[in-house]
Design a protein around this motif. Structure first.
Motif, PDB file in Angstrom:
ATOM      1  N   ILE A  21      18.022 -16.681 -45.474  1.00 16.00           N
ATOM      2  CA  ILE A  21      17.010 -17.781 -45.123  1.00 16.00           C
ATOM      3  C   ILE A  21      15.598 -17.248 -45.507  1.00 16.00           C
ATOM      4  CG2 ILE A  21      16.097 -19.197 -43.349  1.00 16.00           C
ATOM      5  CD1 ILE A  21      19.052 -19.312 -42.012  1.00 16.00           C
ATOM      6  N   GLY A  22      14.812 -18.160 -46.040  1.00 14.03           N
ATOM      7  CA  GLY A  22      13.522 -17.940 -46.044  1.00 14.03           C
ATOM      8  C   GLY A  22      12.661 -18.191 -44.917  1.00 14.03           C
ATOM      9  N   ILE A  23      11.618 -17.412 -44.444  1.00 14.58           N
ATOM     10  CA  ILE A  23      10.745 -17.799 -43.529  1.00 14.58           C
ATOM     11  C   ILE A  23       9.475 -18.067 -44.198  1.00 14.58           C
ATOM     12  CG2 ILE A  23       9.472 -16.850 -41.457  1.00 14.58           C
ATOM     13  CD1 ILE A  23      11.733 -15.160 -40.865  1.00 14.58           C
ATOM     14  N   TRP A  24       9.056 -19.360 -44.222  1.00 20.21           N
ATOM     15  CA  TRP A  24       7.805 -19.860 -44.885  1.00 20.21           C
ATOM     16  C   TRP A  24       6.916 -20.257 -44.003  1.00 20.21           C
ATOM     17  CZ3 TRP A  24      11.180 -24.454 -47.831  1.00 20.21           C
ATOM     18  CH2 TRP A  24      11.963 -23.659 -48.731  1.00 20.21           C
ATOM     19  N   LEU A  25       5.541 -19.814 -43.887  1.00 24.49           N
ATOM     20  CA  LEU A  25       4.703 -19.874 -43.112  1.00 24.49           C
ATOM     21  C   LEU A  25       3.505 -21.012 -43.347  1.00 24.49           C
ATOM     22  CD1 LEU A  25       3.966 -16.146 -42.087  1.00 24.49           C
ATOM     23  CD2 LEU A  25       5.426 -17.566 -41.321  1.00 24.49           C
ATOM     24  N   GLY A  26       3.383 -21.794 -42.455  1.00 23.11           N
ATOM     25  CA  GLY A  26       2.168 -22.825 -42.480  1.00 23.11           C
ATOM     26  C   GLY A  26       0.919 -21.885 -42.182  1.00 23.11           C
ATOM     27  N   ALA A  27       0.080 -21.560 -43.135  1.00 27.45           N
ATOM     28  CA  ALA A  27      -0.787 -20.616 -42.752  1.00 27.45           C
ATOM     29  C   ALA A  27      -1.975 -21.205 -43.423  1.00 27.45           C
ATOM     30  CB  ALA A  27      -0.456 -19.021 -43.384  1.00 27.45           C
ATOM     31  N   TYR A  28      -3.425 -20.727 -42.817  1.00 27.37           N
ATOM     32  CA  TYR A  28      -4.652 -21.034 -43.564  1.00 27.37           C
ATOM     33  C   TYR A  28      -5.733 -20.138 -43.286  1.00 27.37           C
ATOM     34  CZ  TYR A  28      -2.730 -25.637 -43.642  1.00 27.37           C
ATOM     35  OH  TYR A  28      -2.099 -26.832 -43.788  1.00 27.37           O
ATOM     36  N   GLY A  29      -5.651 -19.411 -42.019  1.00 25.81           N
ATOM     37  CA  GLY A  29      -6.674 -18.296 -41.812  1.00 25.81           C
ATOM     38  C   GLY A  29      -6.401 -16.923 -42.606  1.00 25.81           C
ATOM     39  N   PRO A  30      -7.436 -16.134 -42.525  1.00 24.78           N
ATOM     40  CA  PRO A  30      -7.475 -14.867 -43.373  1.00 24.78           C
ATOM     41  C   PRO A  30      -6.233 -13.961 -42.695  1.00 24.78           C
ATOM     42  CG  PRO A  30      -9.712 -15.458 -42.994  1.00 24.78           C
ATOM     43  CD  PRO A  30      -8.875 -16.361 -42.177  1.00 24.78           C
ATOM     44  N   ARG A  31      -6.132 -14.171 -41.431  1.00 26.54           N
ATOM     45  CA  ARG A  31      -4.963 -12.917 -40.769  1.00 26.54           C
ATOM     46  C   ARG A  31      -3.652 -13.664 -41.047  1.00 26.54           C
ATOM     47  NH1 ARG A  31      -3.929 -11.444 -34.810  1.00 26.54           N
ATOM     48  NH2 ARG A  31      -2.509  -9.673 -35.383  1.00 26.54           N
ATOM     49  N   MET A  32      -3.647 -14.905 -40.877  1.00 24.45           N
ATOM     50  CA  MET A  32      -2.324 -15.618 -41.276  1.00 24.45           C
ATOM     51  C   MET A  32      -1.894 -15.540 -42.841  1.00 24.45           C
ATOM     52  SD  MET A  32      -0.270 -16.999 -38.875  1.00 24.45           S
ATOM     53  CE  MET A  32       0.337 -18.608 -39.312  1.00 24.45           C
ATOM     54  N   LEU A  33      -2.783 -15.385 -43.654  1.00 20.91           N
ATOM     55  CA  LEU A  33      -2.488 -15.450 -45.003  1.00 20.91           C
ATOM     56  C   LEU A  33      -1.838 -13.846 -45.219  1.00 20.91           C
ATOM     57  CD1 LEU A  33      -5.263 -17.396 -46.393  1.00 20.91           C
ATOM     58  CD2 LEU A  33      -2.862 -18.104 -46.303  1.00 20.91           C
ATOM     59  N   ARG A  34      -2.615 -12.953 -44.632  1.00 21.58           N
ATOM     60  CA  ARG A  34      -2.153 -11.640 -44.812  1.00 21.58           C
ATOM     61  C   ARG A  34      -0.718 -11.658 -44.256  1.00 21.58           C
ATOM     62  NH1 ARG A  34      -7.629 -10.271 -43.100  1.00 21.58           N
ATOM     63  NH2 ARG A  34      -6.842  -9.832 -41.070  1.00 21.58           N
ATOM     64  N   VAL A  35      -0.589 -12.052 -43.162  1.00 22.95           N
ATOM     65  CA  VAL A  35       0.901 -11.845 -42.487  1.00 22.95           C
ATOM     66  C   VAL A  35       1.675 -12.560 -43.547  1.00 22.95           C
ATOM     67  CG1 VAL A  35       2.213 -12.871 -40.722  1.00 22.95           C
ATOM     68  CG2 VAL A  35      -0.120 -11.830 -40.168  1.00 22.95           C
ATOM     69  N   THR A  36       1.339 -13.550 -44.231  1.00 22.62           N
ATOM     70  CA  THR A  36       2.434 -14.238 -45.286  1.00 22.62           C
ATOM     71  C   THR A  36       2.754 -13.303 -46.448  1.00 22.62           C
ATOM     72  OG1 THR A  36       1.374 -16.447 -44.643  1.00 22.62           O
ATOM     73  CG2 THR A  36       2.490 -16.100 -46.819  1.00 22.62           C
ATOM     74  N   GLY A  37       1.450 -12.510 -46.675  1.00 20.32           N
ATOM     75  CA  GLY A  37       1.671 -11.639 -48.009  1.00 20.32           C
ATOM     76  C   GLY A  37       2.660 -10.427 -47.326  1.00 20.32           C
ATOM     77  N   HIS A  38       2.484  -9.969 -46.336  1.00 20.72           N
ATOM     78  CA  HIS A  38       3.081  -8.740 -45.892  1.00 20.72           C
ATOM     79  C   HIS A  38       4.481  -8.845 -45.311  1.00 20.72           C
ATOM     80  CE1 HIS A  38      -0.866  -6.695 -44.408  1.00 20.72           C
ATOM     81  NE2 HIS A  38      -0.668  -6.343 -45.579  1.00 20.72           N
ATOM     82  N   ARG A  39       4.997 -10.017 -44.568  1.00 14.76           N
ATOM     83  CA  ARG A  39       6.130 -10.420 -44.064  1.00 14.76           C
ATOM     84  C   ARG A  39       6.817 -11.624 -44.293  1.00 14.76           C
ATOM     85  NH1 ARG A  39       5.600  -7.141 -39.212  1.00 14.76           N
ATOM     86  NH2 ARG A  39       3.632  -6.185 -38.961  1.00 14.76           N
ATOM     87  N   ALA A  40       6.371 -12.575 -44.750  1.00  9.37           N
ATOM     88  CA  ALA A  40       6.939 -13.916 -44.908  1.00  9.37           C
ATOM     89  C   ALA A  40       7.823 -14.070 -46.562  1.00  9.37           C
ATOM     90  CB  ALA A  40       6.098 -15.085 -44.918  1.00  9.37           C
ATOM     91  N   ASP A  41       8.379 -15.003 -46.656  1.00 10.60           N
ATOM     92  CA  ASP A  41       9.105 -15.362 -47.687  1.00 10.60           C
ATOM     93  C   ASP A  41       8.693 -16.507 -48.499  1.00 10.60           C
ATOM     94  OD1 ASP A  41      11.299 -13.326 -47.406  1.00 10.60           O
ATOM     95  OD2 ASP A  41      11.856 -14.586 -45.606  1.00 10.60           O
ATOM     96  N   GLY A  42       7.645 -17.205 -47.825  1.00  9.90           N
ATOM     97  CA  GLY A  42       6.949 -18.425 -48.416  1.00  9.90           C
ATOM     98  C   GLY A  42       5.741 -18.728 -47.610  1.00  9.90           C
ATOM     99  N   TRP A  43       5.022 -19.801 -48.502  1.00  6.71           N
ATOM    100  CA  TRP A  43       3.721 -20.196 -47.842  1.00  6.71           C
ATOM    101  C   TRP A  43       3.741 -21.583 -48.030  1.00  6.71           C
ATOM    102  CZ3 TRP A  43      -1.400 -20.626 -50.903  1.00  6.71           C
ATOM    103  CH2 TRP A  43      -2.388 -21.071 -50.045  1.00  6.71           C
TER     104      TRP A  43
END
Length: 303
Positions: free
Chosen positions: A168-190
């Protein structure tokens, strides 16, 4: 970033409206037949007119055959992550691998607190999200005696499982700089929304995610990019227009299938490999035009 030459998947964004449940279920079945790839369901448990999104997603998966379903996005502060992981894995098993997990750090804190959830600062909400991703993946591992300490979530010897039917992919609803970094570091999708962010902001978001992924030793191309958009699919030949005013988010668009195919192809050039449409009018005709008319034109342009 995903290859813009590949035709993106098309999705529909449905509202879990208690007063329109038969219609919502009909829309989901129509999307499945029309060749739409994804159904996203918003998750706002404090909305009095909404049914529980997870029960609705289970019903939709049971009533469809091929389409993928996901929360767009799950409300983490009101969804304990270890239980969330088990529910997601169960839906994936029951549907034969047709479930993905959209996840959000939270918002609308007055409403969350009114329902008994925690009120978190922006920093705390991102911290909790990071912990939750780890908890969810540990639970999906199926390992026994899982333990982890955290400020917001902990495991104290629980046995994980069941394992999902597929990764299962974990896709993040992200906008702020830190959330975007978390997406790149840890998530499967944006999965952002056009309107909450404009095109330039979204392009900058891609760059932040790509940089964070490379810093973490990941290939940025492995991170899915889906975009929520809103609008109306007009009959063929009707003139296009931007939709403005009450009831329309910024960036809402009305166009015929050819105009929508051009718009989707343009967004694919920005790096999105999935476009999820929230209809200004949730009707079967809209769903069919999106899947049966826009879809083939998109594949013709980009496939």
């Amino acid at each position: 970033m995903p290859d813009p030459r590949t035709a993106p998947q098309l999705g529909v964004f449905l509202t879990p409206d208690a007063e329109r449940l038969p219609a919502v279920r009909e829309l989901a079945r129509a999307a499945d037949v029309a060749g739409v790839d994804l159904i996203g369901i918003q998750d706002h448990p404090y909305q009095r007119r909404f049914v529980d999104s997870w029960a609705l997603m289970a019903t939709i998966l049971a009533e469809t055959e091929r389409i993928t379903v996901f929360p767009d996005v799950a409300n983490l502060p009101l969804r304990q992550p270890a239980v969330l992981a088990k529910t997601a894995a169960t839906l994936d098993l029951l549907s034969g691998g047709r479930f993905e997990l959209g996840l959000g750090a939270g918002g609308f804190w007055d409403a969350i607190e009114a329902m008994g959830g925690p009120r978190r600062t922006p920093g705390e909400s991102v911290d909790a999200l990071i912990e939750a991703i780890e908890v969810i993946r540990l639970m999906w591992s199926g390992d026994r005696g899982l333990r982890r300490d955290g400020e917001h979530y902990r495991l104290a010897g629980v046995h994980g499982g069941p394992r999902p039917a597929h990764p299962i992919g974990i896709w993040l609803g992200a906008y702020g700089p830190r959330m975007l970094r978390v997406t790149g570091h840890r998530a499967d999708g944006w999965i952002p929304s056009l309107g909450f962010a404009d095109r330039d902001t979204l392009r900058a978001g891609h760059r932040r995610i790509d940089e964070a992924a490379r810093d973490a030793g990941r290939d940025p191309a492995t991170i899915r990019r889906l975009l929520n958009v809103s609008g109306v699919v007009l009959p063929a030949g009707e003139p296009s227009r931007e939709l403005q005013g009450k009831g329309f988010s910024s960036g809402a668009f009305a166009g015929d299938p050819a105009a929508w195919a051009d718009r989707v192809a343009d967004l694919a050039q920005d790096g999105f490999d999935g476009i999820v449409l929230a209809f200004a009018e949730e009707t079967v005709d809209q769903v069919r035009r999106w899947g049966e008319e826009v879809g083939p034109l998109v594949r013709e342009r980009l496939g």
